[in-house]
Write an enzyme that holds these catalytic residues in place. Sequence first.
Site, PDB file in Angstrom:
ATOM      1  N   THR A 165      -8.705   6.422  -1.771  1.00 50.49           N
ATOM      2  CA  THR A 165     -10.040   5.852  -1.934  1.00 50.49           C
ATOM      3  C   THR A 165     -11.101   6.918  -1.651  1.00 50.49           C
ATOM      4  O   THR A 165     -12.230   6.809  -2.117  1.00 50.49           O
ATOM      5  CB  THR A 165     -10.254   4.637  -1.001  1.00 50.49           C
ATOM      6  OG1 THR A 165      -9.729   4.963   0.294  1.00 50.49           O
ATOM      7  CG2 THR A 165      -9.562   3.401  -1.529  1.00 50.49           C
ATOM      8  N   LYS A 182     -14.936   8.024  -3.346  1.00 45.80           N
ATOM      9  CA  LYS A 182     -16.187   8.307  -2.616  1.00 45.80           C
ATOM     10  C   LYS A 182     -16.750   9.651  -3.052  1.00 45.80           C
ATOM     11  O   LYS A 182     -17.963   9.811  -3.240  1.00 45.80           O
ATOM     12  CB  LYS A 182     -15.936   8.292  -1.102  1.00 45.80           C
ATOM     13  CG  LYS A 182     -15.546   6.902  -0.591  1.00 45.80           C
ATOM     14  CD  LYS A 182     -14.951   6.922   0.810  1.00 45.80           C
ATOM     15  CE  LYS A 182     -14.190   5.616   1.065  1.00 45.80           C
ATOM     16  NZ  LYS A 182     -13.255   5.685   2.186  1.00 45.80           N
ATOM     17  N   LYS A 223      -8.812  13.686   4.872  1.00 42.17           N
ATOM     18  CA  LYS A 223      -7.883  12.550   4.830  1.00 42.17           C
ATOM     19  C   LYS A 223      -6.872  12.757   5.949  1.00 42.17           C
ATOM     20  O   LYS A 223      -6.863  13.814   6.586  1.00 42.17           O
ATOM     21  CB  LYS A 223      -7.179  12.482   3.479  1.00 42.17           C
ATOM     22  CG  LYS A 223      -6.573  13.836   3.051  1.00 42.17           C
ATOM     23  CD  LYS A 223      -5.877  13.768   1.703  1.00 42.17           C
ATOM     24  CE  LYS A 223      -6.801  13.798   0.513  1.00 42.17           C
ATOM     25  NZ  LYS A 223      -6.858  12.569  -0.248  1.00 42.17           N
ATOM     26  N   ARG A 224      -6.017  11.744   6.187  1.00 37.31           N
ATOM     27  CA  ARG A 224      -4.970  11.941   7.180  1.00 37.31           C
ATOM     28  C   ARG A 224      -4.133  13.172   6.820  1.00 37.31           C
ATOM     29  O   ARG A 224      -3.947  13.477   5.648  1.00 37.31           O
ATOM     30  CB  ARG A 224      -4.069  10.695   7.246  1.00 37.31           C
ATOM     31  CG  ARG A 224      -4.708   9.545   7.971  1.00 37.31           C
ATOM     32  CD  ARG A 224      -5.049   9.917   9.401  1.00 37.31           C
ATOM     33  NE  ARG A 224      -3.849  10.001  10.195  1.00 37.31           N
ATOM     34  CZ  ARG A 224      -3.448   9.083  11.066  1.00 37.31           C
ATOM     35  NH1 ARG A 224      -4.191   8.023  11.297  1.00 37.31           N
ATOM     36  NH2 ARG A 224      -2.338   9.238  11.738  1.00 37.31           N
ATOM     37  N   HIS A 247       0.802  -1.232   0.000  1.00 31.56           N
ATOM     38  CA  HIS A 247       0.000   0.000   0.000  1.00 31.56           C
ATOM     39  C   HIS A 247       0.829   1.273   0.000  1.00 31.56           C
ATOM     40  O   HIS A 247       0.261   2.356   0.145  1.00 31.56           O
ATOM     41  CB  HIS A 247      -0.921   0.054   1.219  1.00 31.56           C
ATOM     42  CG  HIS A 247      -1.963  -1.014   1.227  1.00 31.56           C
ATOM     43  ND1 HIS A 247      -3.239  -0.807   0.754  1.00 31.56           N
ATOM     44  CD2 HIS A 247      -1.924  -2.291   1.648  1.00 31.56           C
ATOM     45  CE1 HIS A 247      -3.940  -1.911   0.885  1.00 31.56           C
ATOM     46  NE2 HIS A 247      -3.165  -2.840   1.429  1.00 31.56           N
ATOM     47  N   LYS A 265       0.399  14.579   1.290  1.00 32.17           N
ATOM     48  CA  LYS A 265      -0.977  14.823   0.819  1.00 32.17           C
ATOM     49  C   LYS A 265      -1.212  16.314   0.558  1.00 32.17           C
ATOM     50  O   LYS A 265      -2.206  16.716  -0.009  1.00 32.17           O
ATOM     51  CB  LYS A 265      -1.980  14.282   1.828  1.00 32.17           C
ATOM     52  CG  LYS A 265      -1.899  12.757   1.976  1.00 32.17           C
ATOM     53  CD  LYS A 265      -2.935  12.242   2.953  1.00 32.17           C
ATOM     54  CE  LYS A 265      -2.802  10.764   3.266  1.00 32.17           C
ATOM     55  NZ  LYS A 265      -3.428   9.882   2.254  1.00 32.17           N
TER      56      LYS A 265
HETATM   57  C1  26Q Z   1       3.347   0.454  10.334  1.00 27.21           C
HETATM   58  C2  26Q Z   1       4.260   0.105  11.316  1.00 27.21           C
HETATM   59  C3  26Q Z   1       4.131   0.563  12.615  1.00 27.21           C
HETATM   60  C4  26Q Z   1       3.033   1.354  12.923  1.00 27.21           C
HETATM   61  C5  26Q Z   1       2.109   1.702  11.958  1.00 27.21           C
HETATM   62  C6  26Q Z   1       2.269   1.258  10.660  1.00 27.21           C
HETATM   63  C7  26Q Z   1       1.271   1.622   9.604  1.00 27.21           C
HETATM   64  C8  26Q Z   1      -0.072   1.727   9.910  1.00 27.21           C
HETATM   65  C9  26Q Z   1      -0.981   2.092   8.948  1.00 27.21           C
HETATM   66  C10 26Q Z   1       1.673   1.861   8.312  1.00 27.21           C
HETATM   67  C11 26Q Z   1       0.749   2.219   7.339  1.00 27.21           C
HETATM   68  C12 26Q Z   1      -0.597   2.335   7.647  1.00 27.21           C
HETATM   69  C13 26Q Z   1      -1.601   2.719   6.687  1.00 27.21           C
HETATM   70  C14 26Q Z   1      -1.364   2.968   5.415  1.00 27.21           C
HETATM   71  C15 26Q Z   1      -2.422   3.385   4.503  1.00 27.21           C
HETATM   72  O1  26Q Z   1      -3.541   3.662   4.913  1.00 27.21           O
HETATM   73  N1  26Q Z   1      -2.133   3.444   3.207  1.00 27.21           N
HETATM   74  C16 26Q Z   1      -3.129   3.818   2.235  1.00 27.21           C
HETATM   75  O2  26Q Z   1      -3.740   2.651   1.748  1.00 27.21           O
HETATM   76  C17 26Q Z   1      -4.845   2.959   0.927  1.00 27.21           C
HETATM   77  C18 26Q Z   1      -5.535   1.685   0.554  1.00 27.21           C
HETATM   78  O3  26Q Z   1      -4.769   0.972  -0.361  1.00 27.21           O
HETATM   79  C19 26Q Z   1      -4.390   3.743  -0.300  1.00 27.21           C
HETATM   80  O4  26Q Z   1      -5.527   4.126  -1.022  1.00 27.21           O
HETATM   81  C20 26Q Z   1      -3.611   4.984   0.126  1.00 27.21           C
HETATM   82  O5  26Q Z   1      -3.067   5.626  -1.010  1.00 27.21           O
HETATM   83  C21 26Q Z   1      -2.490   4.601   1.087  1.00 27.21           C
HETATM   84  O6  26Q Z   1      -1.851   5.757   1.577  1.00 27.21           O
END
Ligand code: 26Q
Length: 807
Positions: free
Chosen positions: A651, A655, A543-544, A355, A549
């Site tokens: 995503t 929406k 979004k975050r 991702h 972003k």
């Molecule tokens: C990893 C290690 C330690 C702590 C936290 C994490 C961690 C947690 C959440 C790393 C990444 C995430 C989330 C990532 C994320 O939401 N990515 C998004 O995924 C979406 C679905 O595929 C995409 O549409 C987005 O572009 C992407 O940013």
Amino acid sequence: MFTDKEDFKVQFVDKLKTLQGKSIEEASKLDKYQALSALIRDVISKKWVDTNDRYKKTVEKQVYYFSVEFLIGRLLGSNLLNLDVQGICAEGLSELGIDLNELEQQETDAGLGNGGLGRLAACFLDSLASLNLPGHGCGIRYKYGLFEQKIVNGYQVENPDNWLKNSYVWEFRKADKAVKVRFNGTVRTDYSGREPKFIHEGYDTVLAVPYDIPVLGYKSDTVNTLRLWSAEVAEEQFNLSSFNKGDYNQGLEYRYAVEAISEILYPEDSYYGGRVLRLKQEYFFVSAGIQSIIRRFKRHYQSLHNLTDHVAVHINDTHPALCVPELMRVLIDEEGFGWDEAWRITSNTISYTNHTIMPEALEKWPTEIFQSLLPRLFMIVAEINERFCKELWNHYPGDWEKIRHMAIIADGYVKMANLAVVGSYSVNGVAKIHTEILKKEVMRDFYLHYPYKFNNKTNGITHRRWLLKSNPKLASLITNQIGPSWIYHPTDLRNLCRYAHDSAFQHQIEAIKRDNKVKLADYIKNKYQIVVNVNSIFDVQVKRIHAYKRQLLNVLHIMYLYNRLLDDPDLLITPRTFIFAGKAAPGYYLAKQTIKLINAVAQRVNNDVRIKDKLKVVFLENYSVSLAEIIFAAADVSEQISTASKEASGTGNMKFMMNGAVTCGTLDGANIEIRDEVCDANIVIFGLTADEVLNYYQTGTYKSIDIYHSDEALKRVIDQLTNDFLAVSPDEFQSIRDGLLHNDEYFVLKDFAAYQAAQQKIENCFNVPEIWARMCINNIAYSGKFSSDRTISEYAIGIWKIRPFLI
Ligand code: 26Q
């Protein structure tokens, strides 16, 4: 199940009495919400048992989707929709003087995710069940979800998200299905038999207790399972431990340490913090999930040799990558398989989705930490690594650099992405451009080595939650116009394009958008006492909060527009309401300062009478699934302005589109495929391309300071960050300014002029209602591709090899 409205009313009133011991008059809204949910839960449980009975009798392959996040939001509304009893319930309750909407709002959001990745997992579960595919979720039952965000004096403040405070109706604790997960200790090798045996000793046992949530398909008999694991003290361990030695405090400490594993969701996304507890969380749910799959499998089949024919394990990003060594461990240590056979089974059962391409998000664990927490898994990972490196050596003799880069263990770390690629039969990206970047850049060596593993699965969203449920008026207008087939076949939305120029239809679309804007405006007024003009452009970025972003690009542009109005208060500009929402990781200073900046700009702009309400800026606190449902329906403009190449897919963009907003975006992630669907006339694209961005990174030739000196208007805005323009201390935004001028990693200044032009184009289009309505309709019409039903069908056919399963 209730037969009709009258029957429903009787059963509801009855439930209130039996569950709460209260009459309608005595019951609070929460009581009523709980009674209604309990009634619905009864209906669901029966269908659930039936589905599970069918699954028990079949040899059909099933998929288990492992994800550290499932951002499911509220369930009452979507369960009513899926059971097709929304109408009966709403009417029945209304006759009892109760508003169903108000009851729905009593439910706490299950916010067990940070953003896109977690919400994608939730949309996938919805699509799996709705397509009657046998597929289940496996995750963690965090006691606290993503923090609750408050804005105090413009700053983000984090509070715990106590979502379980009222007991959660949709979960079923299955204590009898608990499994044990082992941490720490040492491994002894016993060479006395034909094959060496590995004996894990002196370990700590944690009890993993599953809480199952039923996942309903839309108007279908399929009820799949989302299984979330909770960490508890295993009694045997507790009895053995310090309690018996009379050390009460140590016993309690032990309990805290165990329960900490499923206590809280880490609030970082796109950033790997390297904390041991995170690794514990990952192994905890992976081990519990794999063990329960194997236990269930063994009840039905004599041999595990054919596991691959009946089970697919999918890992959502690298967080569950320990599925690879854990499945190896179970097959070898517990089931007596040899290495080669265990490897054949494992690497043909597991598939992986990437991702992100952001290097700071790639998980890598220091070998000492890994080895001491998971000694047996470390041995297995080391063996996988050794065999893999040998294979590489044969292919690329002497190319140490390449081998070091691809190794699973290197430079003192276990690299989770490398483990995931080596241990799975399929690796996919989440949008075309993202997959191409993976193949050409980030995972180039792996792609050259295993070209057949790589494939693309462009993300999607469930049109049931994000249109049918959250925008009911638009949904029924669509059905009136083109019939209901789009609900089962979302690409049929395309039939709407015939009406893109139909003025009667255009007016209906406009009226619904206006209604939804009024609803959001009411929310804003009630909550923040800010009055927004519903005729203004609702320009939304939710979004975050993250530098890539580029919320900053948006804010700088607002400041620029404001300056133009200050210079010429009579300037003809279309009124705009800029709406922001999103959480910043608590440790991410720049993101938190961005929130403060948005609020400081809002403070100044919203209270300046000279600009006569032409601009308003609103930051909505605590962005969540339920808030999102109100926002998307009310948006005119969708801001998708990440630096090209950085957003894997996005995503939210889908929406917005499905609810008729026009995208203002870069050629990044799924924006590109959105453009391909709607064509250039119905989207506004601007900015550097991914190739240009990557080229600048390689050559290091971009200097933002040159742009600062050459663009007067932009220079003025940047200077306003640190002079007395905003009501903050002058050094408040110094680091934002410094970042932009000296290390503009995300090309904010570089894309500024193009963004400004794009925004002007948006305004020009909005000012011609027929053009805008046409754009809006075409966006809805071509959004069908982005239903997660399409995405899930592609995974089912192309990766998992599973089929719909009905009676
Ligand atoms: C990893 C290690 C330690 C702590 C936290 C994490 C961690 C947690 C959440 C790393 C990444 C995430 C989330 C990532 C994320 O939401 N990515 C998004 O995924 C979406 C679905 O595929 C995409 O549409 C987005 O572009 C992407 O940013």
